[in-house]
Motif scaffolding. Structure first.
Motif, PDB file in Angstrom:
ATOM      1  N   ASN A 198      30.329  36.269  44.381  1.00  0.00           N
ATOM      2  CA  ASN A 198      30.710  36.369  45.795  1.00  0.00           C
ATOM      3  C   ASN A 198      32.136  36.888  45.961  1.00  0.00           C
ATOM      4  N   VAL A 199      32.780  37.323  44.881  1.00  0.00           N
ATOM      5  CA  VAL A 199      34.173  37.777  44.981  1.00  0.00           C
ATOM      6  C   VAL A 199      34.345  39.156  44.359  1.00  0.00           C
ATOM      7  N   VAL A 200      35.410  39.814  44.781  1.00  0.00           N
ATOM      8  CA  VAL A 200      35.797  41.119  44.234  1.00  0.00           C
ATOM      9  C   VAL A 200      37.295  41.092  43.947  1.00  0.00           C
ATOM     10  N   PRO A 201      37.760  41.947  43.029  1.00  0.00           N
ATOM     11  CA  PRO A 201      39.212  42.088  42.875  1.00  0.00           C
ATOM     12  C   PRO A 201      39.786  42.698  44.151  1.00  0.00           C
ATOM     13  N   GLN A 202      40.720  41.980  44.759  1.00  0.00           N
ATOM     14  CA  GLN A 202      41.299  42.423  46.026  1.00  0.00           C
ATOM     15  C   GLN A 202      42.812  42.318  45.943  1.00  0.00           C
ATOM     16  N   GLY A 218      30.820  43.351  52.939  1.00  0.00           N
ATOM     17  CA  GLY A 218      30.555  44.110  51.725  1.00  0.00           C
ATOM     18  C   GLY A 218      31.777  44.805  51.172  1.00  0.00           C
ATOM     19  N   ALA A 219      31.588  45.422  50.003  1.00  0.00           N
ATOM     20  CA  ALA A 219      32.668  46.105  49.298  1.00  0.00           C
ATOM     21  C   ALA A 219      32.263  47.539  48.984  1.00  0.00           C
ATOM     22  N   GLN A 220      33.207  48.454  49.152  1.00  0.00           N
ATOM     23  CA  GLN A 220      33.004  49.861  48.812  1.00  0.00           C
ATOM     24  C   GLN A 220      33.625  50.125  47.439  1.00  0.00           C
ATOM     25  N   SER A 228      37.587  49.995  46.865  1.00  0.00           N
ATOM     26  CA  SER A 228      38.592  50.698  47.646  1.00  0.00           C
ATOM     27  C   SER A 228      38.760  50.086  49.021  1.00  0.00           C
ATOM     28  N   GLU A 229      37.731  49.364  49.475  1.00  0.00           N
ATOM     29  CA  GLU A 229      37.775  48.815  50.834  1.00  0.00           C
ATOM     30  C   GLU A 229      36.711  47.736  50.996  1.00  0.00           C
ATOM     31  N   LEU A 230      36.999  46.797  51.869  1.00  0.00           N
ATOM     32  CA  LEU A 230      36.003  45.823  52.305  1.00  0.00           C
ATOM     33  C   LEU A 230      35.615  46.131  53.744  1.00  0.00           C
ATOM     34  N   TRP A 231      34.387  45.777  54.107  1.00  0.00           N
ATOM     35  CA  TRP A 231      33.928  45.902  55.490  1.00  0.00           C
ATOM     36  C   TRP A 231      33.196  44.623  55.873  1.00  0.00           C
TER      37      TRP A 231
END
Length: 251
Positions: A171-175, A213-215, A229-232
């Motif tokens: 449920n996580v991304v590098p941000q 979501g994540a791009q 590169s981006e979250l939406w």
């Protein structure tokens, strides 16, 4: 920034139209997002070019639907990319925040991403076991200027068990820390405040449907995890007081 097949703004507009097209089945890996469609307004998942169409995963060897389960209860749904090792999106139903304390809990993994015969409940990451199809706790250690950015954020979860369930690495991304603790925190709070004020169903209960979501990008963390590169994010709900639908998208 652009998605692979359309602009992000166009994608978010399409997502909102899908959410508005409407009523709305325990963590287990399944073949279709539709199996956990009660976290989606009208049971309708977003169409994502090249990934998801009419609730069907186009490449099931790469993208896995997870009915995120903690203590034998489904909490939310995630579409996970086992190559980039980040979620494509997580979707959940916002019902307010009863327990406002942030739990201190170990990071968790999805056992069935490694073997479908494993338990369907998320479990604490065991550092002695190598996981080939998902991120591990060690992947995020000593990552300068990067946080583990939740797609289903802790303050949007209703009670303690719901909050604990958000601490899965699926449920996580590098941000970027500056974004996670700055702009994106403002986005999450703004969305939460809006839903608290305007998302009132016919039973006079708070209810909003959220997809975040994540791009992906070409940047990789530790030769393993894609750095988006981006979250939406977008939400939709019905306001019974005004008898109108409310929707908003952010990126």
């Amino acid at each position: 920034m652009m998605t692979s097949a359309m602009s992000l703004s166009a994608f978010l507009l399409l997502l909102l139209l899908l959410l508005l097209s409407i009523v709305p089945t325990i963590t287990e890996v399944v073949t279709s997002i539709s199996i956990c469609n009660h976290f989606l307004l009208g049971g309708n998942p977003p169409d994502i070019p090249g990934i998801l169409k009419n609730g069907q995963i186009l490449n099931q060897n790469r993208y896995k639907a997870i009915c995120q389960t903690y203590n034998n209860t489904r909490r939310f749904v995630t579409l996970y990319d086992i190559i980039d090792k980040i979620p494509v999106f997580s979707a959940y139903k916002y019902t307010g925040e009863q327990d406002k304390d942030r739990p201190q809990t170990p990071w968790k993994i999805e056992p069935q991403l490694e073997n479908l015969n494993n338990d369907k409940n998320m479990e604490n990451d065991n550092k002695k076991i190598t996981h080939n199809n998902q991120a591990e706790d060690a992947d995020y250690i000593n990552t300068q200027n990067l946080d583990r950015g939740h797609l289903f954020p802790v303050p949007h979860a209703f009670d303690r068990d719901d909050k604990i369930s958000t601490f899965t690495l699926t449920n996580v991304v590098p941000q970027a820390s500056s974004c996670n603790r700055g702009k994106w925190r403002v986005v999450e709070k703004t969305m939460k405040d809006t839903m608290d004020n305007y998302c009132i169903n016919n039973n006079k209960k708070t209810e909003g449907f959220v997809v975040t979501g994540a791009q992906p990008s070409t940047n990789i963390l530790n030769n393993k995890i894609n750095i988006p590169s981006e979250l939406w994010t977008a939400f939709c709900c019905y306001n019974s007081n005004t008898q109108q639908w409310v929707a908003k998208a952010y990126s």
